[in-house]
Write an enzyme that holds these catalytic residues in place. Structure first.
Site, PDB file in Angstrom:
ATOM      1  N   GLU A  57       0.828  -1.216   0.000  1.00 49.89           N
ATOM      2  CA  GLU A  57       0.000   0.000   0.000  1.00 49.89           C
ATOM      3  C   GLU A  57       0.854   1.253   0.000  1.00 49.89           C
ATOM      4  O   GLU A  57       1.827   1.367   0.742  1.00 49.89           O
ATOM      5  CB  GLU A  57      -0.906  -0.009   1.239  1.00 49.89           C
ATOM      6  CG  GLU A  57      -2.297   0.476   0.963  1.00 49.89           C
ATOM      7  CD  GLU A  57      -2.997  -0.423  -0.066  1.00 49.89           C
ATOM      8  OE1 GLU A  57      -3.123   0.006  -1.226  1.00 49.89           O
ATOM      9  OE2 GLU A  57      -3.406  -1.522   0.308  1.00 49.89           O
ATOM     10  N   HIS A  58       0.480   2.203  -0.844  1.00 51.42           N
ATOM     11  CA  HIS A  58       1.139   3.514  -0.930  1.00 51.42           C
ATOM     12  C   HIS A  58       2.634   3.387  -1.248  1.00 51.42           C
ATOM     13  O   HIS A  58       3.452   4.145  -0.724  1.00 51.42           O
ATOM     14  CB  HIS A  58       0.969   4.285   0.380  1.00 51.42           C
ATOM     15  CG  HIS A  58      -0.391   4.897   0.542  1.00 51.42           C
ATOM     16  ND1 HIS A  58      -0.799   6.016  -0.140  1.00 51.42           N
ATOM     17  CD2 HIS A  58      -1.453   4.519   1.316  1.00 51.42           C
ATOM     18  CE1 HIS A  58      -2.041   6.319   0.210  1.00 51.42           C
ATOM     19  NE2 HIS A  58      -2.468   5.416   1.083  1.00 51.42           N
ATOM     20  N   ASP A  60       3.456   2.450  -4.801  1.00 51.78           N
ATOM     21  CA  ASP A  60       3.581   2.508  -6.260  1.00 51.78           C
ATOM     22  C   ASP A  60       4.128   3.849  -6.729  1.00 51.78           C
ATOM     23  O   ASP A  60       4.963   3.911  -7.634  1.00 51.78           O
ATOM     24  CB  ASP A  60       2.256   2.164  -6.950  1.00 51.78           C
ATOM     25  CG  ASP A  60       1.084   3.023  -6.507  1.00 51.78           C
ATOM     26  OD1 ASP A  60       1.157   3.638  -5.418  1.00 51.78           O
ATOM     27  OD2 ASP A  60       0.081   3.066  -7.249  1.00 51.78           O
ATOM     28  N   GLY A 177     -12.368   2.587  -2.056  1.00 50.15           N
ATOM     29  CA  GLY A 177     -10.970   2.200  -2.046  1.00 50.15           C
ATOM     30  C   GLY A 177     -10.704   0.993  -2.919  1.00 50.15           C
ATOM     31  O   GLY A 177      -9.618   0.413  -2.867  1.00 50.15           O
ATOM     32  N   SER A 179     -11.049   1.192  -6.246  1.00 48.85           N
ATOM     33  CA  SER A 179     -10.651   1.753  -7.535  1.00 48.85           C
ATOM     34  C   SER A 179     -11.802   1.926  -8.511  1.00 48.85           C
ATOM     35  O   SER A 179     -11.688   1.636  -9.691  1.00 48.85           O
ATOM     36  CB  SER A 179      -9.554   0.876  -8.170  1.00 48.85           C
ATOM     37  OG  SER A 179      -8.857   1.576  -9.148  1.00 48.85           O
ATOM     38  N   SER A 180     -12.906   2.472  -8.019  1.00 45.24           N
ATOM     39  CA  SER A 180     -14.028   2.754  -8.921  1.00 45.24           C
ATOM     40  C   SER A 180     -13.651   3.802  -9.960  1.00 45.24           C
ATOM     41  O   SER A 180     -14.046   3.703 -11.125  1.00 45.24           O
ATOM     42  CB  SER A 180     -15.253   3.214  -8.121  1.00 45.24           C
ATOM     43  OG  SER A 180     -14.965   4.393  -7.385  1.00 45.24           O
ATOM     44  N   ASP A 231      -3.489   1.035  -9.857  1.00 47.89           N
ATOM     45  CA  ASP A 231      -4.893   0.769 -10.166  1.00 47.89           C
ATOM     46  C   ASP A 231      -5.094   0.531 -11.658  1.00 47.89           C
ATOM     47  O   ASP A 231      -5.817  -0.389 -12.072  1.00 47.89           O
ATOM     48  CB  ASP A 231      -5.768   1.937  -9.714  1.00 47.89           C
ATOM     49  CG  ASP A 231      -5.698   2.173  -8.218  1.00 47.89           C
ATOM     50  OD1 ASP A 231      -5.120   1.329  -7.515  1.00 47.89           O
ATOM     51  OD2 ASP A 231      -6.211   3.206  -7.760  1.00 47.89           O
TER      52      ASP A 231
END
Length: 507
Positions: A57-58, A60, A177, A179-180, A231
């Site tokens: 997480e966080h 990329d 969260g 990734s819509s 994403d």
């Protein structure tokens, strides 16, 4: 078809893992609504999935690998054209959204909107995702060595074949969260790329999956998100039955990772909607991007690295400071970086005055701060904590993949090593990255108490969903314990799904 381009499936059943009848009905309903509105059949459907990040997480946007999988929730678009040359005054695009939660569900746009007019992004609106896709395709295709004149092609598309007509339906929960937003940008981008090929304005597919993913990552900047690319990469590169390790350095690459067959993954909603578009300029996502950028710069200056002023990410810092050949493996390099963080960064927050003294005042705001301008935030930047999270989380991704690939995981005890990594990830997100919230921590705790081997926030945080890993033998017991606590819409079991694709309209 260009090698590596998004696939085109003959039927809906080829796309999804779960009950085909449910998906056939959904596509039939979308087709019917398209026919009712436009009086014709759609040419085809395009769709792009949301994702859940298993671990990583966080990291990329600091250049490090992540380990997500696509989910079956997706954005599906039925697309066609008016099938006549554009009439004077006719719009270039008509967008329709079948989601009743949006008060305005149809919007018309003209050629300037979809090609050059950036003023359309001044106010947040659901149509911005399409505009980001169209303008991003024009602006960033050349970065990916696509030599077609996209703006000219889109103008020809409208002038020769008439108004582009789109009907969209999304099943990725908004603000979850999961990734819509990226699923929409990716689906719109694929729609335009495939439509150019469908109408034979280009001889073959426009781009590969890798190229489209890179374009879409940049396109989201139009709507205010400094995306790191995870994403969009998983939305295009995902494969059924596999999680994917996504690498960004030295170039975008996806490697299949077989998750343990005994593991089940359950997504649980904290019921707190995270809004990156509003949080991005306040306490949220874009601030973390700036803190990581500044941490990389300060570490580079402390070590007096060559070309230190050119280093923009913690991943670039690692490559310069640790060197690819200086250590036996990548985890050793990350351990070295963690040691440097302890030695060179102080735990108390940094302020702008101190940072200017270290880095120099010349071009300081433009070089490092991006869209973050709040004086209060810029005088309380936690560089130590952010760098510690990134390097330790990057290491956990590598360890997770290695254990999946080289261990025979069958029992709940075997799963514990993976579970420990996921639990440590959540602790790091909560303590060092400050991207959790009470409601999300409560859901994580409820999952652990209900029998999950591990649970952690997934996605950017500040609300949204958590991912719980449960041994398959305990799944029914786990779900039974969640039922008294959460509504049926608040959790679901997920498996790795396929990436973005087009689907033929089988009438």
């Amino acid at each position: 078809m260009v090698a590596g381009s998004p696939p085109v499936f003959d039927s809906v059943e080829d796309v999804y893992l779960s009950d085909g009848a449910v998906h056939r009905e959904r596509y039939a309903n979308l087709r019917n609504k398209y026919q009712e509105r436009f009086g014709s059949e759609p040419f085809f459907f395009s769709r792009a999935p949301g994702r859940v990040n298993v671990i990583g997480e966080h990291v990329d946007y600091s250049g490090y690998s992540v380990l997500p999988m696509a989910i079956e929730g997706d954005a599906v678009i039925a697309v066609g054209q008016a099938n006549q040359s554009k009439q004077p005054g006719a719009p270039a695009v008509v967008l329709c959204n079948v989601d009743p939660s949006f008060p305005e569900r149809e919007c018309t746009m003209y050629i300037s909107h979809i090609t050059t007019d950036t003023s359309v992004f001044q106010h947040h609106h659901w149509t911005n995702y399409f505009l980001a896709a169209s303008q991003g395709l024009i602006r960033y295709s050349k970065d990916e060595s696509i030599h077609e004149d996209i703006q000219s092609l889109l103008q020809q598309l409208v002038e020769r074949f008439g108004t582009i007509q789109m009907m969209i339906h999304g099943t990725v929960p908004v603000g979850s969260g999961l990734s819509s937003s990226s699923s929409m940008v990716c689906s719109y981008t694929l729609t335009l790329a495939h439509l150019l090929s469908y109408q034979k304005l280009i001889p073959d597919s426009l781009a590969t999956k890798n190229q489209l993913a890179s374009i879409c990552a940049k396109s989201e900047r139009f709507i205010g998100i400094e995306s790191g690319g995870m994403d969009q990469a998983i939305s295009f590169l995902a494969e059924k039955e596999f999680a994917m390790r996504i690498d960004f350095y030295p170039s975008l690459k996806a490697t299949k990772v077989q998750l343990p067959k005994c593991a089940s993954f359950v997504l649980c909603n904290s019921m707190v909607e995270h809004k990156l578009q509003t949080a991005a300029s306040g306490i949220g996502y874009n601030v973390r991007v700036v803190e990581c950028r500044l941490a990389a710069a300060v570490l580079s200056y402390h070590l007096q690295l060559p070309n230190k002023s050119a280093i923009k990410t913690l991943g670039e810092f690692e490559q310069q400071a640790a060197g690819v050949d200086a250590f036996y493996n990548a985890t050793d390099r990350l351990d070295y970086c963690l040691k440097v963080v302890d030695e060179c960064l102080h735990k108390e927050p940094y302020n702008v005055k101190e940072l200017k003294a270290i880095l120099g005042e010349e071009e300081f705001p433009e070089r490092y701060l991006g869209s973050v301008h709040s004086e209060e935030i810029l005088n309380s930047l936690k560089l130590y904590q952010r760098a510690k999270h990134v390097f330790s989380e990057a290491k956990r991704v590598l360890m997770f993949q290695e254990y999946c690939e080289y261990s025979n995981i069958e029992s709940e005890a075997d799963l514990k090593k993976l579970g420990d990594l996921m639990n440590l990830s959540h602790t790091s997100c909560r303590v060092d990255y400050d991207c959790s919230c009470k409601e999300l921590d409560d859901v994580v705790e409820h999952c652990i108490q209900a029998g999950a081997v591990s649970a952690r926030l997934t996605g950017a945080g500040w609300g949204g969903w958590c991912i719980a890993m449960v041994h398959g033998d305990q799944l029914e017991s786990f779900l039974a314990k969640l039922r008294p606590l959460y509504s049926a819409q608040s959790y679901f079991v997920t498996k790795p799904a396929v990436g973005a694709c087009a689907v033929k309209n089988q009438t």
